[in-house]
Design a protein around this motif. Structure first.
Motif, short mmCIF file in Angstrom:
data_model
loop_
_atom_site.label_atom_id
_atom_site.label_comp_id
_atom_site.label_asym_id
_atom_site.label_seq_id
_atom_site.Cartn_x
_atom_site.Cartn_y
_atom_site.Cartn_z
N PRO A 80 29.39 -54.28 26.48
CA PRO A 80 28.08 -54.23 25.82
C PRO A 80 27.70 -55.59 25.23
O PRO A 80 28.57 -56.40 24.86
N GLU A 81 26.41 -55.83 25.15
CA GLU A 81 25.92 -57.11 24.61
C GLU A 81 26.17 -57.23 23.11
O GLU A 81 26.50 -58.29 22.59
N ASP A 82 26.00 -56.12 22.39
CA ASP A 82 26.02 -56.12 20.93
C ASP A 82 27.45 -56.28 20.40
O ASP A 82 28.36 -55.53 20.79
N ALA A 83 27.63 -57.20 19.46
CA ALA A 83 28.96 -57.46 18.89
C ALA A 83 29.51 -56.28 18.11
O ALA A 83 30.72 -56.21 17.87
N LYS A 84 28.67 -55.32 17.71
CA LYS A 84 29.16 -54.18 16.94
C LYS A 84 30.16 -53.34 17.73
O LYS A 84 30.95 -52.59 17.14
N PHE A 85 30.17 -53.47 19.04
CA PHE A 85 31.11 -52.72 19.87
C PHE A 85 32.52 -53.34 19.87
O PHE A 85 33.44 -52.75 20.46
N TYR A 86 32.68 -54.48 19.23
CA TYR A 86 33.93 -55.25 19.33
C TYR A 86 34.69 -55.33 18.00
O TYR A 86 35.59 -56.13 17.85
N THR A 87 34.31 -54.49 17.05
CA THR A 87 34.95 -54.53 15.74
C THR A 87 36.32 -53.84 15.75
O THR A 87 36.64 -53.07 16.65
N PHE A 88 37.09 -54.12 14.71
CA PHE A 88 38.39 -53.45 14.56
C PHE A 88 38.22 -51.94 14.49
O PHE A 88 39.00 -51.18 15.08
N LYS A 89 37.22 -51.49 13.72
CA LYS A 89 37.04 -50.04 13.54
C LYS A 89 36.67 -49.39 14.87
O LYS A 89 37.18 -48.30 15.21
N ARG A 90 35.80 -50.02 15.64
CA ARG A 90 35.44 -49.47 16.93
C ARG A 90 36.67 -49.42 17.85
O ARG A 90 36.90 -48.42 18.54
N ALA A 91 37.47 -50.49 17.86
CA ALA A 91 38.67 -50.50 18.69
C ALA A 91 39.63 -49.40 18.26
O ALA A 91 40.23 -48.71 19.11
N ALA A 92 39.79 -49.20 16.95
CA ALA A 92 40.67 -48.14 16.45
C ALA A 92 40.17 -46.77 16.89
O ALA A 92 40.95 -45.93 17.37
N ASP A 93 38.87 -46.53 16.75
CA ASP A 93 38.31 -45.24 17.16
C ASP A 93 38.48 -45.00 18.66
O ASP A 93 38.80 -43.89 19.10
N ASP A 94 38.28 -46.05 19.44
CA ASP A 94 38.40 -45.91 20.89
C ASP A 94 39.84 -45.66 21.32
O ASP A 94 40.10 -44.86 22.23
N MET A 95 40.80 -46.34 20.69
CA MET A 95 42.20 -46.14 21.07
C MET A 95 42.68 -44.74 20.63
O MET A 95 43.47 -44.10 21.32
N ALA A 96 42.17 -44.25 19.50
CA ALA A 96 42.49 -42.87 19.11
C ALA A 96 41.90 -41.88 20.11
O ALA A 96 42.54 -40.88 20.47
N ALA A 97 40.70 -42.18 20.61
CA ALA A 97 40.09 -41.32 21.62
C ALA A 97 40.87 -41.37 22.93
O ALA A 97 41.00 -40.36 23.63
N LEU A 98 41.41 -42.55 23.28
CA LEU A 98 42.21 -42.66 24.49
C LEU A 98 43.51 -41.87 24.37
O LEU A 98 43.94 -41.21 25.33
N ALA A 99 44.13 -41.90 23.19
CA ALA A 99 45.33 -41.09 22.98
C ALA A 99 45.03 -39.60 23.17
O ALA A 99 45.79 -38.88 23.82
N LYS A 100 43.89 -39.17 22.63
CA LYS A 100 43.49 -37.77 22.81
C LYS A 100 43.22 -37.47 24.27
O LYS A 100 43.61 -36.41 24.79
N HIS A 101 42.60 -38.39 24.96
CA HIS A 101 42.24 -38.22 26.38
C HIS A 101 43.48 -37.98 27.24
O HIS A 101 43.45 -37.16 28.16
N ILE A 102 44.57 -38.69 26.93
CA ILE A 102 45.78 -38.54 27.75
C ILE A 102 46.75 -37.51 27.16
O ILE A 102 47.82 -37.29 27.71
N GLY A 103 46.37 -36.90 26.03
CA GLY A 103 47.17 -35.83 25.47
C GLY A 103 48.36 -36.28 24.65
O GLY A 103 49.35 -35.56 24.54
#
Length: 329
Positions: A80-103
Motif C-alpha cells: 500500500p502507498e500509505d505509511a500507516k500500513f507499515y507501523t509496528f501495531k499493524r505488523a503485530a495485528d497482521d502476524m496475529a491474524a496469520l497465526a490464527k489463519h494457520i491454526g
C-alpha cells in the motif's frame, strides 16, 4: 557448510493469506515429523523472507513448523502507498491474524533488523500468543512519552535519505534494484567504492562500479531483484516513514509503562553483531531491565549476521531453544 534454502527449494512452499484486508505472501516449511511448535521469522530491510534461508533447515530439524512472511511492501505481499500500513501495531495485528489463519495458538518469534523491532512489539501486543522471542542485531527500544526521531543519532543518519524521495526516485526497475541490493549486501568497486554507509545513505554514483557481493549467489540476487521489482522501492522504504505514527500508537502504552513498569514474561534472546555499524551492541546496554529472562550473545560480524556467520548464529539459536523452550502445540 551450513545447509540453506534456495529460491526454488522443494522443502518450502509459498502461500498467501488475506490478513486484515491485505494479501501476504509467506514461506511455509514443515518438519519431517509432527510439528512440536510454530516459529515465525520476521525479516528487515532491505530483505525478503528468503533472508532466513540459513535458519529454516535448522528450525525444521528441531521439529518446528516455520512461517516466514514477506513483510508489508516486500516481494509477493501487497505494498500500500500509505505509511500507516507499515507501523509496528499493524505488523503485530497482521502476524496475529496469520497465526490464527494457520491454526497456531502459540508461536515462537525470531526477527532481524526491522523484524527484530517488530517481534518485540508483537510480544507486547499479544503476550498470550508468544512463547519466546529472539532478535538478531536489533535491541529492544521501549515506547516513549515524547517523540525523538531516530535520525538524531549518528548511526541512524542514513534514515533521512531513506524516508525521503531520493532512493525510490533513483532505484527504479529491476536492473537498478539489482545494483542497489548488490551494493547493500557488500559489493565493492575495484578502487574500494562502497554503496552505503550509516552516516550518509546510498552513494548512487558508485552502484554501477561495484563487483559481486560476497553474501548472495547470482541466483539469489536475481531472485531478490525480481521480487523487489514487483512493487518497487516505495513500500519497503515506508518502514522508515513510520516514526511519528508508531509514537502516536504507543504513547498511551508508554505512559502506562511509566506509571506501572513493564517486563516481558517470555524468554528472550538477543544476538548482536560486534561490527554492526547501524545497530552496535552498545545499544543493548540496560536492556536487562525490561525482561524476566534475557540471554545475550554476540557474533563477530556485521549487520548481515544471518548470512555472514550462519553457523554461529544458528548455534546460539539452537542452544537457546533447547535450553529455554519446551515445544508445545
Amino acid at each position: 557448510m551450513v545447509d540453506k534454502i534456495t529460491p526454488n527449494d522443494s522443502r518450502i512452499q509459498y502461500n498467501t493469506a488475506n490478513l486484515n484486508g491485505v494479501t501476504y505472501s509467506y514461506i511455509l516449511a514443515e518438519p519431517s515429523g509432527q510439528a512440536l511448535n510454530t516459529i515465525f521469522l520476521i525479516h528487515g530491510w532491505p530483505d525478503l523472507s528468503l533472508g532466513w534461508r540459513y535458519q529454516i533447515p535448522l528450525l525444521t530439524s528441531l521439529g518446528l513448523r516455520v512461517v516466514v512472511p514477506d513483510m508489508m511492501g516486500y516481494g509477493g505481499t501487497d505494498a500500500p502507498e500509505d505509511a500507516k500500513f507499515y507501523t509496528f501495531k499493524r505488523a503485530a495485528d497482521d502476524m496475529a491474524a496469520l497465526a490464527k489463519h494457520i491454526g497456531a495458538s502459540t508461536i515462537i518469534l525470531g526477527g532481524h533488523d526491522w523484524g527484530g523491532a517488530v517481534v518485540y512489539r508483537i510480544a507486547m501486543h499479544y503476550p498470550q500468543l508468544i512463547s519466546a522471542v529472539f532478535s538478531v542485531c536489533t535491541p529492544y527500544m521501549p515506547p516513549t512519552t515524547s517523540f525523538v526521531p531516530a535520525t538524531v543519532f549518528p548511526n541512524f543518519k542514513y534514515q533521512l535519505q531513506l524516508k525521503g524521495p531520493e532512493v525510490e526516485g533513483n532505484i527504479v526497475g529491476e536492473e537498478k534494484i539489482r545494483q542497489f541490493l548488490n551494493g547493500m549486501y557488500g559489493g565493492r568497486g575495484s578502487n574500494g567504492e562502497i554503496a552505503f554507509d550509516v552516516t550518509h545513505g546510498c552513494y548512487f554514483e558508485n552502484l554501477p562500479k561495484l563487483g559481486p557481493n560476497p553474501l548472495l549467489s547470482k541466483e539469489e540476487l536475481d531472485f531478490y531483484a525480481q521480487r523487489y521489482a514487483i512493487h518497487g522501492m516505495h513500500g519497503p522504504l515506508n518502514w522508515y516513514r513510520t516514526g511519528e505514527l508508531n509514537f502516536e500508537d504507543e504513547k498511551e502504552m508508554a505512559r502506562e509503562i511509566e506509571k506501572q513498569g513493564y517486563k516481558f514474561d517470555m524468554p528472550v534472546l538477543l544476538i548482536s553483531g560486534s561490527k554492526d555499524a547501524a545497530l552496535p551492541p552498545r545499544l543493548s546496554e540496560g536492556m536487562e531491565n525490561w525482561f524476566r529472562s534475557l540471554t545475550k550473545g554476540e557474533v563477530k560480524t556485521g549487520h548481515w549476521a544471518l548470512w555472514e556467520k550462519p553457523d554461529e548464529v544458528n548455534r546460539f539459536i539452537a542452544e537457546w531453544l533447547g535450553g529455554k523452550i519446551k515445544p508445545r502445540l
